[in-house]
Design a protein around this motif. Structure first.
Motif, PDB file in Angstrom:
ATOM      1  N   GLN A  31      -5.653   1.450  -6.889  1.00 38.76           N
ATOM      2  CA  GLN A  31      -6.755   2.389  -6.703  1.00 38.76           C
ATOM      3  C   GLN A  31      -6.325   3.833  -6.947  1.00 38.76           C
ATOM      4  O   GLN A  31      -6.999   4.773  -6.549  1.00 38.76           O
ATOM      5  N   VAL A  55      -4.034   3.175   0.531  1.00 39.79           N
ATOM      6  CA  VAL A  55      -4.667   2.353  -0.501  1.00 39.79           C
ATOM      7  C   VAL A  55      -3.606   1.598  -1.291  1.00 39.79           C
ATOM      8  O   VAL A  55      -2.441   1.998  -1.320  1.00 39.79           O
ATOM      9  N   HIS A  79     -15.633   8.790  -1.025  1.00 37.32           N
ATOM     10  CA  HIS A  79     -15.115   7.696  -1.840  1.00 37.32           C
ATOM     11  C   HIS A  79     -14.106   8.133  -2.901  1.00 37.32           C
ATOM     12  O   HIS A  79     -13.582   7.280  -3.610  1.00 37.32           O
ATOM     13  N   VAL A 131     -11.524   5.172  -2.567  1.00 34.32           N
ATOM     14  CA  VAL A 131     -11.435   4.374  -1.360  1.00 34.32           C
ATOM     15  C   VAL A 131     -12.831   4.357  -0.752  1.00 34.32           C
ATOM     16  O   VAL A 131     -13.588   5.310  -0.910  1.00 34.32           O
ATOM     17  N   VAL A 190      -5.175   8.912   3.340  1.00 31.53           N
ATOM     18  CA  VAL A 190      -5.770   7.619   3.007  1.00 31.53           C
ATOM     19  C   VAL A 190      -4.635   6.654   2.696  1.00 31.53           C
ATOM     20  O   VAL A 190      -3.569   7.064   2.225  1.00 31.53           O
ATOM     21  N   THR A 217       0.830  -1.212   0.000  1.00 34.44           N
ATOM     22  CA  THR A 217       0.000   0.000   0.000  1.00 34.44           C
ATOM     23  C   THR A 217       0.861   1.257   0.000  1.00 34.44           C
ATOM     24  O   THR A 217       2.060   1.207   0.288  1.00 34.44           O
TER      25      THR A 217
END
Length: 304
Positions: free
Chosen positions: A106, A102, A65, A91, A100, A30
């Motif tokens: 993404q 991820v 999101h 996300v 964030v 990530t």
């Protein structure tokens, strides 16, 4: 510590709080993104308002999101992403925050010409508009009715259908008609007499419908003789079994698709206006404006 938008009970914007949370960090596979901007969408407040809308949702929950920002940590086993990269991405229920974490799958590169607000507004609406438009396969000779045509999803649906060669009729508040005309959309006003206005705007008939408003649009499409398989809704799911329509929305997101949409917006080939921006601390005010409806484009939170 860092900030994140959360809600612990269902309700209106008043249940939203900006809380301090432990600062997250990138782990294996990530990356961490320092969020610069995060988009708002109707899906956010529908889940927050009504526990039955997404029964699997557990509380407390984050919100949002789609986001854009700068990679500031990279975990082990990561290739192709580096600290300092400007990116946009998606996300689930966590985008409205300072950070964030991820997987790179993404994320997509942010084009240099794309400002933070528009970059943050593409992730969810772009994917939804692409999937919904593809579901009805517009092309030359088609006339497509798009409801809520001035909203984030509707604006992109209109433009994608026009790029495919279709004629587009879009329902919207009269204040947004001139802007829709500038995109090549034939605007019609909401309200009583809508069917007559659509018939006048499309005397040869409607061949497909893209619905973001609800049952009224679906029933209008059926009244006008549209094949149910060429009616797609992203809000009226009961219509799938009741009328045999489609309900294709967001899903199957890919980094490559997001990158393509971002480049189209950056180059001006797709237009995504920003209705308003708010600082993260004014998230309640931002959603109050979003939930008033009849906006032109997106509302975005800025973290700086």
């Amino acid at each position: 510590m860092s900030r994140a938008v959360q809600f612990s009970r269902n309700g209106g914007p008043e249940v939203l709080d900006v809380v301090e949370v432990d600062e997250p960090h990138a782990g294996a596979g990530t990356v961490r993104v320092r969020v610069r901007a995060a988009g708002l969408n109707a899906f956010d407040f529908k889940v927050r308002q009504d526990a039955s809308y997404l029964p699997s949702k557990k509380l407390p929950s984050g919100q949002g999101h789609e986001f854009a920002g700068v990679v500031d940590e990279v975990g082990d086993d990561i290739e192709g992403v580096a600290v300092g990269n400007e990116v946009l991405g998606w996300v689930s229920f966590a985008a409205q925050a300072d950070y964030v974490v991820v997987p790179p799958s993404q994320l997509a590169p942010k084009p240099e010409a794309l400002d933070w607000a528009r970059a943050a507004g593409i992730g969810l609406v772009g994917n939804t508009a692409r999937r919904a438009t593809d579901a009805v396969s517009p092309g030359p000779g088609d006339t497509v009715l798009v409801s809520a045509a001035a909203g984030g999803v509707g604006l992109l649906e209109c433009q994608l259908a026009i790029r495919a060669g279709a004629t587009v009729i879009g329902t919207a508040s009269e204040a947004n008609h001139e802007f829709l005309r500038s995109l090549g959309v034939i605007p019609v006003a909401y309200g009583p007499g809508l069917a007559d206005r659509v018939r006048a705007a499309a005397p040869e008939g409607i061949t497909a419908v893209l619905d973001s408003a609800g049952e009224e649009t679906v029933l209008l499409g059926l009244e006008l003789g549209v094949d149910p398989k060429r009616i797609n809704t992203i809000v009226y799911y009961e219509g799938v079994d009741r009328y045999g329509i489609q309900a294709v929305g967001g899903g199957k997101k890919t980094s490559a698709e997001l990158a393509e949409l971002a480049e189209l917006v950056a180059d001006g080939e797709l237009v995504l206006p920003i209705a308003a921006t708010f600082p993260l601390g004014e998230v309640r005010e931002a959603y109050t404006q979003l939930e008033s409806r009849h906006l032109l484009g997106k509302i975005v939170l800025l973290t700086d």
